[in-house]
Design a protein around this motif. Structure first.
Motif, PDB file in Angstrom:
ATOM      1  N   PHE A 146     -45.711 -28.639 -54.431  1.00  0.00           N
ATOM      2  CA  PHE A 146     -45.934 -27.239 -54.758  1.00  0.00           C
ATOM      3  C   PHE A 146     -45.682 -26.954 -56.242  1.00  0.00           C
ATOM      4  N   GLY A 147     -44.537 -27.357 -56.755  1.00  0.00           N
ATOM      5  CA  GLY A 147     -44.198 -27.044 -58.142  1.00  0.00           C
ATOM      6  C   GLY A 147     -45.201 -27.609 -59.121  1.00  0.00           C
ATOM      7  N   HIS A 148     -45.652 -28.835 -58.854  1.00  0.00           N
ATOM      8  CA  HIS A 148     -46.605 -29.446 -59.775  1.00  0.00           C
ATOM      9  C   HIS A 148     -47.916 -28.676 -59.796  1.00  0.00           C
ATOM     10  N   PHE A 149     -48.506 -28.455 -58.623  1.00  0.00           N
ATOM     11  CA  PHE A 149     -49.831 -27.846 -58.591  1.00  0.00           C
ATOM     12  C   PHE A 149     -49.798 -26.351 -58.900  1.00  0.00           C
ATOM     13  N   TYR A 150     -48.696 -25.677 -58.557  1.00  0.00           N
ATOM     14  CA  TYR A 150     -48.611 -24.238 -58.806  1.00  0.00           C
ATOM     15  C   TYR A 150     -48.241 -23.933 -60.254  1.00  0.00           C
ATOM     16  N   TYR A 184     -55.910 -25.494 -58.465  1.00  0.00           N
ATOM     17  CA  TYR A 184     -56.885 -25.676 -57.396  1.00  0.00           C
ATOM     18  C   TYR A 184     -56.322 -25.105 -56.104  1.00  0.00           C
ATOM     19  N   GLU A 185     -57.188 -24.473 -55.341  1.00  0.00           N
ATOM     20  CA  GLU A 185     -56.753 -23.779 -54.139  1.00  0.00           C
ATOM     21  C   GLU A 185     -56.206 -24.732 -53.088  1.00  0.00           C
ATOM     22  N   TYR A 186     -56.902 -25.845 -52.858  1.00  0.00           N
ATOM     23  CA  TYR A 186     -56.483 -26.714 -51.754  1.00  0.00           C
ATOM     24  C   TYR A 186     -55.057 -27.241 -51.916  1.00  0.00           C
ATOM     25  N   PRO A 187     -54.695 -27.910 -53.018  1.00  0.00           N
ATOM     26  CA  PRO A 187     -53.315 -28.431 -53.103  1.00  0.00           C
ATOM     27  C   PRO A 187     -52.265 -27.325 -53.153  1.00  0.00           C
ATOM     28  N   ILE A 188     -52.568 -26.192 -53.786  1.00  0.00           N
ATOM     29  CA  ILE A 188     -51.586 -25.106 -53.821  1.00  0.00           C
ATOM     30  C   ILE A 188     -51.361 -24.581 -52.408  1.00  0.00           C
ATOM     31  N   ASN A 189     -52.430 -24.360 -51.660  1.00  0.00           N
ATOM     32  CA  ASN A 189     -52.281 -23.892 -50.280  1.00  0.00           C
ATOM     33  C   ASN A 189     -51.563 -24.910 -49.414  1.00  0.00           C
TER      34      ASN A 189
END
Length: 279
Positions: free
Chosen positions: A158-162, A169-174
């Motif tokens: 979460f921390g990396h992608f957010y 990108y929506e997919y990894p954040i979700n």
């Protein structure tokens, strides 16, 4: 995602991959340069940075001192991971995995790395913050190892992608927001039944979990409290605020800190070092 990615047959490292920590991430281990670690006057030498994993150990040492364990006096030396200090030869000797925190107990020559291992080592060394009763001890270790296994989904996921990835990108954040909220719910339900994580006693499980999940709940990690609706986890918020008021937690939070808002104590060599702050 805007573009389909097809993995190659053999992955290749491209140092320009991007992201906030691209300059220090690499697919090989070992030292990149010679650098002797400094040593102070105390038996315990801590080499760290005030990331959540580093704060765990800072809190433990300060709690030990607050409880009267004078042998827990320590020198804390800053390891700047953005500058690659963790790849210096001296640090690699203490931790071949090149991650903070790392501890050297000069009283017996023991090196200790991985934050959970350090917490357990100190708890056993000083006979504190880990119950002697087998069932209670096991419950504390259950939650300690839960944190060690769960937090990578929060930090590296979460921390990396957010917060850190060069593009959102929506997919990894979700995907990782869902897992992070599931973990917050696990803690909230546990804390609905108990004052502290593992029961009615404060201990190393709380010290391990608070810097990560308390940090998220109090909006000190990734600026994501609103996004994750952390206020809805009432029992987690109660616990996070309760620990935040502990004097040893306040001190441990600023040790080896050289970033962000608020007090910073990049190096710590004596309890007198805190006199400059209104904690």
């Amino acid at each position: 995602m805007s573009q389909q990615y097809t993995p190659p047959k053999v992955w290749q490292w491209h140092s320009e991959n991007g992201g906030q920590f691209a300059s220090i991430n690499r697919p090989v281990s070992g030292a990149t340069h010679d650098k002797v670690l400094p040593k102070g006057k105390h038996p315990l030498q801590l080499y760290s940075l005030a990331t959540p994993n580093g704060v765990k150990v800072n809190i433990m040492l300060e709690e030990l001192l607050a409880a009267g364990h004078s042998g827990a006096e320590y020198d804390a030396w800053l390891i700047s991971i953005k500058d690659g200090d963790q790849f210096g030869s001296g640090f690699v000797e203490v931790n071949p995995n090149s991650k903070i925190p790392a501890l050297l107990d000069t009283s017996n020559g023991t090196r200790v790395f991985e934050s959970g291992s350090i917490l357990l080592y100190l708890a056993e060394k000083f006979g504190a913050f880990l119950p002697k009763d087998s069932a209670k001890r096991t419950e504390v270790l259950n939650w300690l190892f839960w944190q060690m296994g769960s937090a990578p989904f929060v930090g590296g996921g979460f921390g990396h992608f957010y917060a850190y990835a060069p593009e959102k990108y929506e997919y990894p954040i979700n995907r990782y927001a869902m897992e992070t909220k599931r973990q917050l719910d696990v803690l909230d339900k546990q804390l609905a039944q108990h004052e502290f994580i593992a029961g009615d006693e404060y201990g190393i499980a709380d010290m391990a979990i608070w810097p990560w999940y308390g940090g998220i709940a109090l909006n000190r990690a990734y600026n994501a409290a609103e996004f994750l609706d952390t206020q809805s986890y009432k029992h987690l918020m109660r616990w996070a605020k309760q620990l935040d008021e502990r004097p040893a937690v306040k001190r441990g939070y600023i040790v080896n800190r050289n970033f962000g808002d608020g007090p910073q104590l990049p190096e710590r060599h004596s309890s007198e070092d805190f006199a400059q702050f209104n904690l």
